[in-house]
Design a protein around this motif. Structure first.
Motif, PDB file in Angstrom:
ATOM      1  N   LEU A  73       0.856  -1.190   0.000  1.00 30.22           N
ATOM      2  CA  LEU A  73       0.000   0.000   0.000  1.00 30.22           C
ATOM      3  C   LEU A  73       0.890   1.238   0.000  1.00 30.22           C
ATOM      4  CD1 LEU A  73      -2.866   1.246   0.311  1.00 30.22           C
ATOM      5  CD2 LEU A  73      -2.444   1.286   2.770  1.00 30.22           C
ATOM      6  N   THR A  74       0.591   2.163  -0.911  1.00 25.19           N
ATOM      7  CA  THR A  74       1.352   3.407  -0.977  1.00 25.19           C
ATOM      8  C   THR A  74       0.537   4.534  -0.339  1.00 25.19           C
ATOM      9  OG1 THR A  74       2.427   2.677  -3.005  1.00 25.19           O
ATOM     10  CG2 THR A  74       2.498   5.034  -2.519  1.00 25.19           C
ATOM     11  N   VAL A  75       1.155   5.252   0.591  1.00 25.99           N
ATOM     12  CA  VAL A  75       0.481   6.349   1.287  1.00 25.99           C
ATOM     13  C   VAL A  75       1.389   7.570   1.311  1.00 25.99           C
ATOM     14  CG1 VAL A  75      -0.850   4.776   2.744  1.00 25.99           C
ATOM     15  CG2 VAL A  75       1.361   5.641   3.547  1.00 25.99           C
ATOM     16  N   SER A  76       0.814   8.700   1.712  1.00 26.37           N
ATOM     17  CA  SER A  76       1.589   9.927   1.848  1.00 26.37           C
ATOM     18  C   SER A  76       2.293   9.931   3.212  1.00 26.37           C
ATOM     19  CB  SER A  76       0.668  11.136   1.747  1.00 26.37           C
ATOM     20  OG  SER A  76      -0.027  11.108   0.527  1.00 26.37           O
ATOM     21  N   PRO A  77       3.392  10.702   3.318  1.00 21.92           N
ATOM     22  CA  PRO A  77       4.075  10.800   4.617  1.00 21.92           C
ATOM     23  C   PRO A  77       3.115  11.291   5.700  1.00 21.92           C
ATOM     24  CG  PRO A  77       5.436  11.741   2.876  1.00 21.92           C
ATOM     25  CD  PRO A  77       4.090  11.437   2.262  1.00 21.92           C
ATOM     26  N   GLY A  78       3.103  10.616   6.838  1.00 25.35           N
ATOM     27  CA  GLY A  78       2.282  11.020   7.972  1.00 25.35           C
ATOM     28  C   GLY A  78       0.796  10.749   7.835  1.00 25.35           C
TER      29      GLY A  78
ATOM     30  N   THR B 122       9.070   9.852   6.764  1.00 22.66           N
ATOM     31  CA  THR B 122      10.207   9.671   5.869  1.00 22.66           C
ATOM     32  C   THR B 122       9.833   8.714   4.738  1.00 22.66           C
ATOM     33  OG1 THR B 122      11.686   9.909   7.763  1.00 22.66           O
ATOM     34  CG2 THR B 122      12.630   8.993   5.743  1.00 22.66           C
ATOM     35  N   PRO B 123       9.908   9.196   3.483  1.00 23.74           N
ATOM     36  CA  PRO B 123       9.590   8.296   2.367  1.00 23.74           C
ATOM     37  C   PRO B 123      10.467   7.045   2.374  1.00 23.74           C
ATOM     38  CG  PRO B 123       9.709  10.566   1.612  1.00 23.74           C
ATOM     39  CD  PRO B 123      10.209  10.559   3.032  1.00 23.74           C
ATOM     40  N   GLY B 124       9.871   5.961   1.951  1.00 22.91           N
ATOM     41  CA  GLY B 124      10.625   4.713   1.905  1.00 22.91           C
ATOM     42  C   GLY B 124       9.683   3.527   1.845  1.00 22.91           C
ATOM     43  N   SER B 125      10.256   2.345   1.868  1.00 21.83           N
ATOM     44  CA  SER B 125       9.507   1.100   1.826  1.00 21.83           C
ATOM     45  C   SER B 125       9.630   0.431   3.193  1.00 21.83           C
ATOM     46  CB  SER B 125      10.077   0.211   0.720  1.00 21.83           C
ATOM     47  OG  SER B 125       9.299  -0.949   0.607  1.00 21.83           O
ATOM     48  N   TYR B 126       8.491   0.205   3.828  1.00 21.01           N
ATOM     49  CA  TYR B 126       8.487  -0.308   5.199  1.00 21.01           C
ATOM     50  C   TYR B 126       7.805  -1.678   5.264  1.00 21.01           C
ATOM     51  CZ  TYR B 126       9.625   4.516   6.491  1.00 21.01           C
ATOM     52  OH  TYR B 126      10.220   5.742   6.617  1.00 21.01           O
TER      53      TYR B 126
ATOM     54  N   LEU C 213       4.422  -1.390   3.465  1.00 19.54           N
ATOM     55  CA  LEU C 213       3.863  -0.047   3.354  1.00 19.54           C
ATOM     56  C   LEU C 213       4.894   0.823   2.644  1.00 19.54           C
ATOM     57  CD1 LEU C 213       1.446   1.820   4.405  1.00 19.54           C
ATOM     58  CD2 LEU C 213       3.133   2.627   6.067  1.00 19.54           C
ATOM     59  N   VAL C 214       4.446   1.497   1.576  1.00 16.05           N
ATOM     60  CA  VAL C 214       5.343   2.390   0.837  1.00 16.05           C
ATOM     61  C   VAL C 214       4.918   3.825   1.125  1.00 16.05           C
ATOM     62  CG1 VAL C 214       6.194   3.083  -1.439  1.00 16.05           C
ATOM     63  CG2 VAL C 214       5.737   0.659  -0.942  1.00 16.05           C
ATOM     64  N   VAL C 215       5.866   4.645   1.567  1.00 16.13           N
ATOM     65  CA  VAL C 215       5.591   6.067   1.842  1.00 16.13           C
ATOM     66  C   VAL C 215       6.292   6.891   0.783  1.00 16.13           C
ATOM     67  CG1 VAL C 215       5.875   7.951   3.484  1.00 16.13           C
ATOM     68  CG2 VAL C 215       5.408   5.638   4.325  1.00 16.13           C
ATOM     69  N   LYS C 216       5.507   7.721   0.077  1.00 12.52           N
ATOM     70  CA  LYS C 216       6.146   8.598  -0.909  1.00 12.52           C
ATOM     71  C   LYS C 216       5.226   9.748  -1.280  1.00 12.52           C
ATOM     72  CE  LYS C 216       4.984   6.145  -5.196  1.00 12.52           C
ATOM     73  NZ  LYS C 216       5.592   5.437  -6.357  1.00 12.52           N
TER      74      LYS C 216
END
Ligand SMILES: [Cu+2]
Length: 132
Positions: A65-70, A111-115, A129-132
């Protein structure tokens, strides 16, 4: 002599039964058909995914799942077993225990990245979880 023959026939019947048992087990093992049911609704599930992760049958959906930071992410547990959604490293996020048929939430890292994350109760459960 007659009795011996009868006993031998009985043993043969037992062996034949055991072989039938073995071959039917192998047949079940090689049948992989039941896993196909989940893929049909993939398109509609992706369209409504948003910032919600669903736990169903000991798995996370979607797997990535890709989401925005925070961003706040809602986690719905459809199983009749408690689960968590816990970052694999760095304790970036953790829902804590989500009771059966309940829901929880967490805030995505800034912080953007792959978690990668797991269920801390059933550690074979994992997704990203992908943050970008
Ligand atoms: Cu779990």
């Amino acid at each position: 002599m007659f009795h011996f023959w009868k006993r031998a026939a009985g043993l043969t019947a037992v062996v034949a039964f055991a072989l039938v048992g073995c071959s039917s087990t192998a047949g079940n093992g090689s049948a992989t058909a039941p896993t196909a049911s989940g893929t049909g609704s993939g398109a509609s599930a992706a369209a409504t995914a948003g910032s919600t992760i669903v736990i169903d049958n000991f798995g996370y959906m979607p797997q990535s799942l890709t989401v925005s930071p925070g961003q706040k992410v809602t986690v719905v547990n459809k199983d009749s077993t408690p689960h968590t959604l816990t970052a694999s490293t760095g304790k970036a996020f953790d829902t804590g225990t989500i009771a059966a048929k309940s829901s929880g939430s967490f805030t995505a890292p800034t912080t953007p990245g792959s978690y990668p994350y797991i269920c801390s109760i059933h550690q074979f459960m994992h997704a990203t979880l992908v943050v970008k």
